[in-house]
Design a protein around this motif. Structure first.
Motif, PDB file in Angstrom:
ATOM      1  N   LYS A  28       0.803  -1.222   0.000  1.00 11.74           N
ATOM      2  CA  LYS A  28       0.000   0.000   0.000  1.00 11.74           C
ATOM      3  C   LYS A  28       0.842   1.282   0.000  1.00 11.74           C
ATOM      4  O   LYS A  28       0.295   2.375   0.092  1.00 11.74           O
ATOM      5  N   GLY A  29       2.168   1.156  -0.054  1.00 16.22           N
ATOM      6  CA  GLY A  29       3.023   2.338  -0.078  1.00 16.22           C
ATOM      7  C   GLY A  29       3.130   3.029   1.267  1.00 16.22           C
ATOM      8  O   GLY A  29       3.401   4.218   1.333  1.00 16.22           O
ATOM      9  N   ARG A  30       2.926   2.292   2.352  1.00 22.79           N
ATOM     10  CA  ARG A  30       2.976   2.874   3.691  1.00 22.79           C
ATOM     11  C   ARG A  30       4.302   2.636   4.401  1.00 22.79           C
ATOM     12  O   ARG A  30       4.466   3.009   5.561  1.00 22.79           O
ATOM     13  N   CYS A  31       5.222   1.946   3.737  1.00 17.29           N
ATOM     14  CA  CYS A  31       6.537   1.693   4.321  1.00 17.29           C
ATOM     15  C   CYS A  31       7.536   1.672   3.156  1.00 17.29           C
ATOM     16  O   CYS A  31       7.171   1.989   2.041  1.00 17.29           O
ATOM     17  N   THR A  32       8.733   1.294   3.412  1.00 20.31           N
ATOM     18  CA  THR A  32       9.715   1.215   2.323  1.00 20.31           C
ATOM     19  C   THR A  32      10.345  -0.170   2.235  1.00 20.31           C
ATOM     20  O   THR A  32      11.400  -0.334   1.634  1.00 20.31           O
ATOM     21  N   THR A  33       9.697  -1.178   2.809  1.00 22.81           N
ATOM     22  CA  THR A  33      10.298  -2.510   2.826  1.00 22.81           C
ATOM     23  C   THR A  33      10.343  -3.163   1.456  1.00 22.81           C
ATOM     24  O   THR A  33      11.095  -4.111   1.264  1.00 22.81           O
ATOM     25  N   CYS A  34       9.576  -2.673   0.506  1.00 23.93           N
ATOM     26  CA  CYS A  34       9.587  -3.267  -0.835  1.00 23.93           C
ATOM     27  C   CYS A  34      10.474  -2.493  -1.798  1.00 23.93           C
ATOM     28  O   CYS A  34      10.456  -2.755  -3.002  1.00 23.93           O
ATOM     29  N   LYS A  35      11.272  -1.572  -1.272  1.00 27.10           N
ATOM     30  CA  LYS A  35      12.064  -0.752  -2.192  1.00 27.10           C
ATOM     31  C   LYS A  35      13.019  -1.603  -3.015  1.00 27.10           C
ATOM     32  O   LYS A  35      13.483  -2.656  -2.584  1.00 27.10           O
ATOM     33  N   MET A  36      13.265  -1.144  -4.205  1.00 24.39           N
ATOM     34  CA  MET A  36      14.195  -1.809  -5.120  1.00 24.39           C
ATOM     35  C   MET A  36      15.226  -0.781  -5.558  1.00 24.39           C
ATOM     36  O   MET A  36      14.929   0.402  -5.680  1.00 24.39           O
ATOM     37  N   ILE A  37      16.422  -1.250  -5.778  1.00 28.91           N
ATOM     38  CA  ILE A  37      17.481  -0.405  -6.325  1.00 28.91           C
ATOM     39  C   ILE A  37      17.440  -0.597  -7.835  1.00 28.91           C
ATOM     40  O   ILE A  37      17.578  -1.721  -8.324  1.00 28.91           O
ATOM     41  N   VAL A  38      17.239   0.480  -8.553  1.00 29.50           N
ATOM     42  CA  VAL A  38      17.145   0.404 -10.006  1.00 29.50           C
ATOM     43  C   VAL A  38      18.536   0.608 -10.593  1.00 29.50           C
ATOM     44  O   VAL A  38      19.140   1.670 -10.457  1.00 29.50           O
ATOM     45  N   VAL A  39      19.040  -0.441 -11.234  1.00 34.12           N
ATOM     46  CA  VAL A  39      20.351  -0.392 -11.873  1.00 34.12           C
ATOM     47  C   VAL A  39      20.218   0.216 -13.268  1.00 34.12           C
ATOM     48  O   VAL A  39      20.998   1.079 -13.661  1.00 34.12           O
ATOM     49  N   ARG A  40      19.207  -0.245 -13.997  1.00 33.25           N
ATOM     50  CA  ARG A  40      18.912   0.272 -15.343  1.00 33.25           C
ATOM     51  C   ARG A  40      17.425   0.134 -15.612  1.00 33.25           C
ATOM     52  O   ARG A  40      16.785  -0.799 -15.154  1.00 33.25           O
ATOM     53  N   GLY A  41      16.902   1.073 -16.391  1.00 33.44           N
ATOM     54  CA  GLY A  41      15.517   0.988 -16.824  1.00 33.44           C
ATOM     55  C   GLY A  41      14.545   1.876 -16.069  1.00 33.44           C
ATOM     56  O   GLY A  41      13.334   1.695 -16.167  1.00 33.44           O
ATOM     57  N   MET A  42      15.053   2.847 -15.330  1.00 32.76           N
ATOM     58  CA  MET A  42      14.174   3.760 -14.594  1.00 32.76           C
ATOM     59  C   MET A  42      13.161   4.410 -15.546  1.00 32.76           C
ATOM     60  O   MET A  42      12.008   4.622 -15.182  1.00 32.76           O
ATOM     61  N   GLU A  43      13.582   4.665 -16.766  1.00 33.48           N
ATOM     62  CA  GLU A  43      12.699   5.304 -17.753  1.00 33.48           C
ATOM     63  C   GLU A  43      11.561   4.394 -18.200  1.00 33.48           C
ATOM     64  O   GLU A  43      10.613   4.851 -18.847  1.00 33.48           O
ATOM     65  N   ASN A  44      11.635   3.121 -17.868  1.00 41.02           N
ATOM     66  CA  ASN A  44      10.595   2.163 -18.248  1.00 41.02           C
ATOM     67  C   ASN A  44       9.524   1.996 -17.171  1.00 41.02           C
ATOM     68  O   ASN A  44       8.624   1.175 -17.312  1.00 41.02           O
ATOM     69  N   LEU A  45       9.648   2.787 -16.111  1.00 39.57           N
ATOM     70  CA  LEU A  45       8.690   2.733 -15.012  1.00 39.57           C
ATOM     71  C   LEU A  45       7.723   3.907 -15.069  1.00 39.57           C
ATOM     72  O   LEU A  45       8.028   4.952 -15.645  1.00 39.57           O
ATOM     73  N   SER A  46       6.591   3.730 -14.428  1.00 39.68           N
ATOM     74  CA  SER A  46       5.611   4.807 -14.306  1.00 39.68           C
ATOM     75  C   SER A  46       6.218   5.951 -13.493  1.00 39.68           C
ATOM     76  O   SER A  46       7.187   5.762 -12.761  1.00 39.68           O
ATOM     77  N   PRO A  47       5.626   7.149 -13.610  1.00 39.80           N
ATOM     78  CA  PRO A  47       6.119   8.269 -12.790  1.00 39.80           C
ATOM     79  C   PRO A  47       5.978   7.967 -11.302  1.00 39.80           C
ATOM     80  O   PRO A  47       5.144   7.165 -10.889  1.00 39.80           O
ATOM     81  N   GLU A  48       6.788   8.642 -10.512  1.00 41.75           N
ATOM     82  CA  GLU A  48       6.735   8.448  -9.067  1.00 41.75           C
ATOM     83  C   GLU A  48       5.355   8.820  -8.529  1.00 41.75           C
ATOM     84  O   GLU A  48       4.744   9.793  -8.973  1.00 41.75           O
TER      85      GLU A  48
END
Length: 108
Positions: free
Chosen positions: A41-61
């Protein structure tokens, strides 16, 4: 076909026929454990991922990601996998050290 590669899980490659799906959903549907304490639900940061490449392929923040970024809980190369949607092409990520499960053997 969109693809996620998780570098520190032996370059695990996950293909998805669907676009506009949350990264964590694609990972979980592949049978791979990925931490999430708040139920995606976006209420914590435990699912964070480090983006090595492909940030442009993701939806906006999302608003939640911008909040955590303003609190210095997300770096510029990190996103929440429960908030980010893979829109196209390839995404290369890593599991953050703080979010690793003890029962999984991660690589460097």
């Amino acid at each position: 076909m969109p693809r996620i590669v998780i570098e520190n899980l032996r370059n695990l490659s996950i293909h998805s026929e669907d676009t506009n799906r949350k990264v964590i959903e694609i990972i979980h549907e592949n049978g791979t454990d990925w931490m999430h304490a708040c139920g995606k639900k976006g209420r914590c940061t435990t699912c964070k991922m480090i983006v090595v490449r492909g940030m442009e392929n993701l939806s906006p923040e999302t608003e939640r990601e911008l909040f955590y970024r303003s609190q210095n809980q997300l770096r510029s190369n990190e996103r929440l996998s429960c908030q980010s949607q893979l829109l196209k092409d390839e995404l290369i990520i890593r599991v953050a050290d703080v979010n690793k499960f003890p029962h999984i053997d991660y690589t460097r």
